[in-house]
Design a protein around this motif. Structure first.
Motif, PDB file in Angstrom:
ATOM      1  N   UNK B   5      48.100  -3.140  -6.935  1.00 29.73           N
ATOM      2  CA  UNK B   5      48.233  -2.067  -7.932  1.00 29.73           C
ATOM      3  C   UNK B   5      49.354  -2.399  -8.922  1.00 29.73           C
ATOM      4  N   UNK B   6      50.465  -2.854  -8.381  1.00 31.18           N
ATOM      5  CA  UNK B   6      51.604  -3.196  -9.239  1.00 31.18           C
ATOM      6  C   UNK B   6      51.236  -4.306 -10.213  1.00 31.18           C
ATOM      7  N   UNK B   7      50.543  -5.285  -9.683  1.00 32.75           N
ATOM      8  CA  UNK B   7      50.111  -6.407 -10.518  1.00 32.75           C
ATOM      9  C   UNK B   7      49.195  -5.924 -11.650  1.00 32.75           C
ATOM     10  N   UNK B   8      48.194  -5.140 -11.275  1.00 30.07           N
ATOM     11  CA  UNK B   8      47.221  -4.682 -12.275  1.00 30.07           C
ATOM     12  C   UNK B   8      47.900  -3.816 -13.340  1.00 30.07           C
ATOM     13  N   UNK B   9      48.782  -2.928 -12.899  1.00 27.27           N
ATOM     14  CA  UNK B   9      49.433  -2.059 -13.876  1.00 27.27           C
ATOM     15  C   UNK B   9      50.310  -2.886 -14.819  1.00 27.27           C
ATOM     16  N   UNK B  10      50.974  -3.874 -14.264  1.00 22.83           N
ATOM     17  CA  UNK B  10      51.775  -4.763 -15.107  1.00 22.83           C
ATOM     18  C   UNK B  10      50.907  -5.469 -16.138  1.00 22.83           C
ATOM     19  N   UNK B  11      49.747  -5.923 -15.698  1.00 27.25           N
ATOM     20  CA  UNK B  11      48.836  -6.631 -16.604  1.00 27.25           C
ATOM     21  C   UNK B  11      48.318  -5.690 -17.693  1.00 27.25           C
ATOM     22  N   UNK B  12      47.969  -4.478 -17.297  1.00 24.54           N
ATOM     23  CA  UNK B  12      47.354  -3.571 -18.271  1.00 24.54           C
ATOM     24  C   UNK B  12      48.338  -3.109 -19.345  1.00 24.54           C
ATOM     25  N   UNK B  13      49.604  -2.946 -18.964  1.00 19.19           N
ATOM     26  CA  UNK B  13      50.589  -2.528 -19.972  1.00 19.19           C
ATOM     27  C   UNK B  13      50.609  -3.522 -21.123  1.00 19.19           C
ATOM     28  N   UNK B  14      50.740  -4.796 -20.771  1.00 17.28           N
ATOM     29  CA  UNK B  14      50.856  -5.799 -21.831  1.00 17.28           C
ATOM     30  C   UNK B  14      49.537  -6.026 -22.562  1.00 17.28           C
ATOM     31  N   UNK B  15      48.461  -5.939 -21.809  1.00 19.71           N
ATOM     32  CA  UNK B  15      47.161  -6.070 -22.445  1.00 19.71           C
ATOM     33  C   UNK B  15      46.984  -4.965 -23.488  1.00 19.71           C
ATOM     34  N   UNK B  16      47.414  -3.773 -23.133  1.00 24.06           N
ATOM     35  CA  UNK B  16      47.309  -2.634 -24.047  1.00 24.06           C
ATOM     36  C   UNK B  16      48.194  -2.862 -25.273  1.00 24.06           C
ATOM     37  N   UNK B  17      49.324  -3.500 -25.046  1.00 21.64           N
ATOM     38  CA  UNK B  17      50.214  -3.751 -26.176  1.00 21.64           C
ATOM     39  C   UNK B  17      49.574  -4.710 -27.182  1.00 21.64           C
ATOM     40  N   UNK B  18      48.933  -5.762 -26.646  1.00 26.47           N
ATOM     41  CA  UNK B  18      48.240  -6.695 -27.537  1.00 26.47           C
ATOM     42  C   UNK B  18      47.136  -5.977 -28.305  1.00 26.47           C
ATOM     43  N   UNK B  74      44.436   6.268 -17.033  1.00 26.30           N
ATOM     44  CA  UNK B  74      43.019   5.894 -16.950  1.00 26.30           C
ATOM     45  C   UNK B  74      42.204   6.808 -17.849  1.00 26.30           C
ATOM     46  N   UNK B  75      42.489   8.098 -17.767  1.00 27.50           N
ATOM     47  CA  UNK B  75      41.790   9.070 -18.604  1.00 27.50           C
ATOM     48  C   UNK B  75      42.054   8.821 -20.080  1.00 27.50           C
ATOM     49  N   UNK B  76      43.334   8.524 -20.392  1.00 26.35           N
ATOM     50  CA  UNK B  76      43.675   8.286 -21.803  1.00 26.35           C
ATOM     51  C   UNK B  76      42.917   7.092 -22.358  1.00 26.35           C
ATOM     52  N   UNK B  77      42.832   6.024 -21.565  1.00 28.63           N
ATOM     53  CA  UNK B  77      42.137   4.827 -22.026  1.00 28.63           C
ATOM     54  C   UNK B  77      40.652   5.115 -22.239  1.00 28.63           C
ATOM     55  N   UNK B  78      40.081   5.840 -21.278  1.00 28.73           N
ATOM     56  CA  UNK B  78      38.652   6.114 -21.390  1.00 28.73           C
ATOM     57  C   UNK B  78      38.354   6.999 -22.594  1.00 28.73           C
ATOM     58  N   UNK B  79      39.297   7.880 -22.911  1.00 26.89           N
ATOM     59  CA  UNK B  79      39.073   8.789 -24.043  1.00 26.89           C
ATOM     60  C   UNK B  79      39.518   8.178 -25.363  1.00 26.89           C
ATOM     61  N   UNK B  80      40.007   6.942 -25.324  1.00 28.66           N
ATOM     62  CA  UNK B  80      40.606   6.336 -26.528  1.00 28.66           C
ATOM     63  C   UNK B  80      39.719   6.408 -27.778  1.00 28.66           C
ATOM     64  N   UNK B  81      38.403   6.147 -27.653  1.00 24.77           N
ATOM     65  CA  UNK B  81      37.558   6.210 -28.854  1.00 24.77           C
ATOM     66  C   UNK B  81      37.591   7.590 -29.517  1.00 24.77           C
ATOM     67  N   UNK B 113      50.957   6.399 -22.146  1.00 23.42           N
ATOM     68  CA  UNK B 113      50.491   5.509 -21.072  1.00 23.42           C
ATOM     69  C   UNK B 113      51.564   4.522 -20.607  1.00 23.42           C
ATOM     70  N   UNK B 114      52.441   4.094 -21.536  1.00 23.55           N
ATOM     71  CA  UNK B 114      53.501   3.162 -21.132  1.00 23.55           C
ATOM     72  C   UNK B 114      54.441   3.835 -20.135  1.00 23.55           C
ATOM     73  N   UNK B 115      54.764   5.110 -20.366  1.00 24.18           N
ATOM     74  CA  UNK B 115      55.628   5.845 -19.434  1.00 24.18           C
ATOM     75  C   UNK B 115      54.976   5.892 -18.056  1.00 24.18           C
ATOM     76  N   UNK B 116      53.706   6.289 -18.042  1.00 23.14           N
ATOM     77  CA  UNK B 116      53.038   6.472 -16.757  1.00 23.14           C
ATOM     78  C   UNK B 116      52.870   5.163 -16.002  1.00 23.14           C
ATOM     79  N   UNK B 117      52.540   4.110 -16.739  1.00 23.07           N
ATOM     80  CA  UNK B 117      52.388   2.824 -16.057  1.00 23.07           C
ATOM     81  C   UNK B 117      53.745   2.281 -15.625  1.00 23.07           C
ATOM     82  N   UNK B 118      54.780   2.629 -16.387  1.00 25.58           N
ATOM     83  CA  UNK B 118      56.129   2.213 -16.009  1.00 25.58           C
ATOM     84  C   UNK B 118      56.587   2.861 -14.711  1.00 25.58           C
TER      85      UNK B 118
END
Lengths: 332, 207
Positions: B5-18, B74-81, B113-118
């Protein structure tokens, strides 16, 4: 804390790496210039170096050729150049080729926009022949503007203004109608993705007069995914697309008029002759029409993607399907 | 699982930043101001997340609660569009200037989302420390995994993902990934014994 620091370091490194992406800098590399540079490094005099917000810039004179260039980073690519003996002339082939756009406009241009300043030779040239026209230039890097003024005798005046801004932002905010728009914004060797998409081109078309023309400098080995994707995207927005390929470099000039009727090569040549007669340009405009080509000449593969704000991996496409050529970097 | 979980959340934060840079470019360009806004907003979000995560972790931590924390981004990402480009366009129209516009857009789109993933890192650290009785090396491992995840997320997104799908779909995909990892978390019964008053966890240090 560690995490925090780790991320920061990571971000720092990444920022440096991708600093690239945000750049809207003018493009101008040609093989001619490339060859010139490679030849005699010893004959070079560096006038100025600076790490700007967006790139590492070098201004240097080639003493043998009597030419002055702006390079960036490792001097693989040029952002602009001029001949010291003929500072008003357009040094690079593709800059001359871009002005074939004049022959696609059936009247005198009153207002034009250049996206990407470089050494400022194109706006300067245009301003010299059309002193009554209003010229806007948008350039993201303030340092480029300083260099153009200091080393390439670029001058703003009431009719020629430089706006330090991201090109897309400028166009999206603009309420003007331009007769010609020249797109030549490069980050080292590629166009920032947000200046390649359908949405962007629609914004460009919005600020174009009904009989206006876009001239876009596309640096690409032909027949790769990038080149086709660019064609597809331009054709999606503009009714016709003409492609002028530079002879001595990888530059292609895309000419996309806003109007619907197709221009034949003879029409363009006739108009170019007429302009030549009126203005007597310092190069032979009509002869450039030998490069005339209509986009359907290129058979796009059916899976060619359309570039959109949502999907535009242009800087990755740029080198796809192109054999690495060992002499290295194709000069832009 | 926790480590994953920690790994995935770390990956998603930066992926989201890109991906965030791509979301902002059409309206605000890609000037230094845009990059500056984006990076500082993500770092700000993470630092708040670390702080809050530590606080929240001191109150009866459980994997179930962790699942709930992850469910929100997760909800925020799914609702992003539904809101992503709408927010960016709205701020573009407002025009707060060349610096403030991208900063505000980043704040709205990326800060929550950055706060929550942090929050995930300190929270999982606490969980592992108190329930599994492991030591400092656990915290070290978690931080390492989180940052390593960030590297993977950054490279994978910028080198590959961007060529295969549109930005909106990628962000929604991130939502799906987060959703998928919440499910086992909610059913996993890992929590801290209520009784003992714990010593302050090391990640309680704040920037």
């Amino acid at each position: 804390m560690l995490t925090n620091r780790g991320r920061r370091a990571l971000k720092g490194a990444f920022f440096a790496l991708l600093l690239a992406i945000p750049l809207l800098a003018p493009a101008l590399p040609t093989s001619e210039a490339h060859a010139a540079r490679k030849g005699d490094r010893a004959e070079e005099r560096v006038l100025y170096t600076k790490n700007s917000l967006y790139q590492y810039l070098v201004v240097a004179d080639d003493l043998q050729k009597q030419e002055r260039y702006i390079y960036n980073s490792k001097r693989d690519y040029m952002q602009g150049g001029t001949s010291l003996k003929h500072p008003d002339a357009l040094l690079f082939e593709y800059t001359r080729l871009s002005f074939i756009a004049l022959a696609f406009l059936d009247r005198t241009p009153k207002k034009v926009l250049f996206v990407g300043l470089g050494a400022g030779s194109m706006p300067r040239w245009f301003h010299r022949y059309y002193p009554q026209a209003k010229v806007d230039v948008v350039e993201i890097d303030p340092e480029i503007f300083k260099i153009a003024k200091k080393y390439f005798s670029f001058r703003e005046d009431e009719r020629m203004k430089v706006h330090i801004m991201d090109g897309r932002r400028f166009i999206k905010r603009s309420r003007e109608k331009y007769d010609m728009v020249f797109l030549d914004a490069y980050q080292t060797d590629y166009i920032p993705f947000h200046l390649t998409t359908v949405e962007f081109l629609k914004e460009v078309r919005r600020i174009l007069a009904d009989d206006g023309v876009v001239a876009s400098n596309i640096v690409s080995e032909r027949r790769n995914k990038y080149f086709y994707a660019m064609i597809k995207t331009y054709v999606e927005v503009f009714p016709h697309l003409y492609i002028y390929k530079a002879l001595h470099s990888e530059n292609n000039i895309f000419i996309a008029p806003a109007y619907g009727r197709k221009k034949k090569a003879e029409d363009i040549r006739a108009r170019a002759r007429q302009l030549e007669g009126e203005k007597s340009f310092d190069f032979d405009l009509p002869s450039l029409n030998d490069y005339y080509g209509y986009y359907t000449f290129f058979k796009m593969p059916p899976d060619t993607p359309l570039l959109t704000d949502d999907f535009a991996p242009v800087n990755l496409y740029r080198y796809m399907g192109v054999e690495e050529n060992k002499g290295g970097r194709k000069a832009r | 699982m926790i480590k994953f979980v920690v790994f995935v959340c770390g990956a998603l934060v930066m992926s989201y930043e890109i991906l965030g840079s791509r979301v902002l470019a059409p309206d605000f360009g890609s000037s230094v101001f845009v990059w500056g806004s984006l990076i500082s907003v993500f770092l700000g979000g993470l630092s708040c997340g670390y702080y809050l995560g530590g606080k929240v972790a001191d109150v009866r931590p459980s994997t179930k609660k962790l699942g709930v924390i992850i469910l929100v981004p997760a909800g925020m990402f799914l609702a992003f569009p539904l809101y992503g480009t709408a927010v960016a366009d709205w701020i573009f129209v407002k025009d707060l200037g060349i610096r403030l516009s991208p900063l505000l857009a980043s704040l709205i789109l990326f800060f929550p989302p950055a706060v929550l993933l942090g929050m995930v890192s300190p929270y999982t650290a606490k969980l592992m420390l108190c329930s599994l009785h492991t030591s400092g090396s656990t915290v070290g491992t978690l931080y390492a995994l989180s940052t390593f995840g960030s590297i993977v997320g950054t490279l994978f997104t910028s080198f590959y993902l961007i060529t295969v799908a549109g930005v909106t779909r990628l962000i929604m995909g991130q939502g799906v990934v987060l959703l998928a990892i919440t499910i086992p978390l909610i059913f996993m019964k890992l929590s801290c014994p209520v009784a003992e008053p714990d010593s302050p966890p090391p990640q309680g240090e704040r920037p």
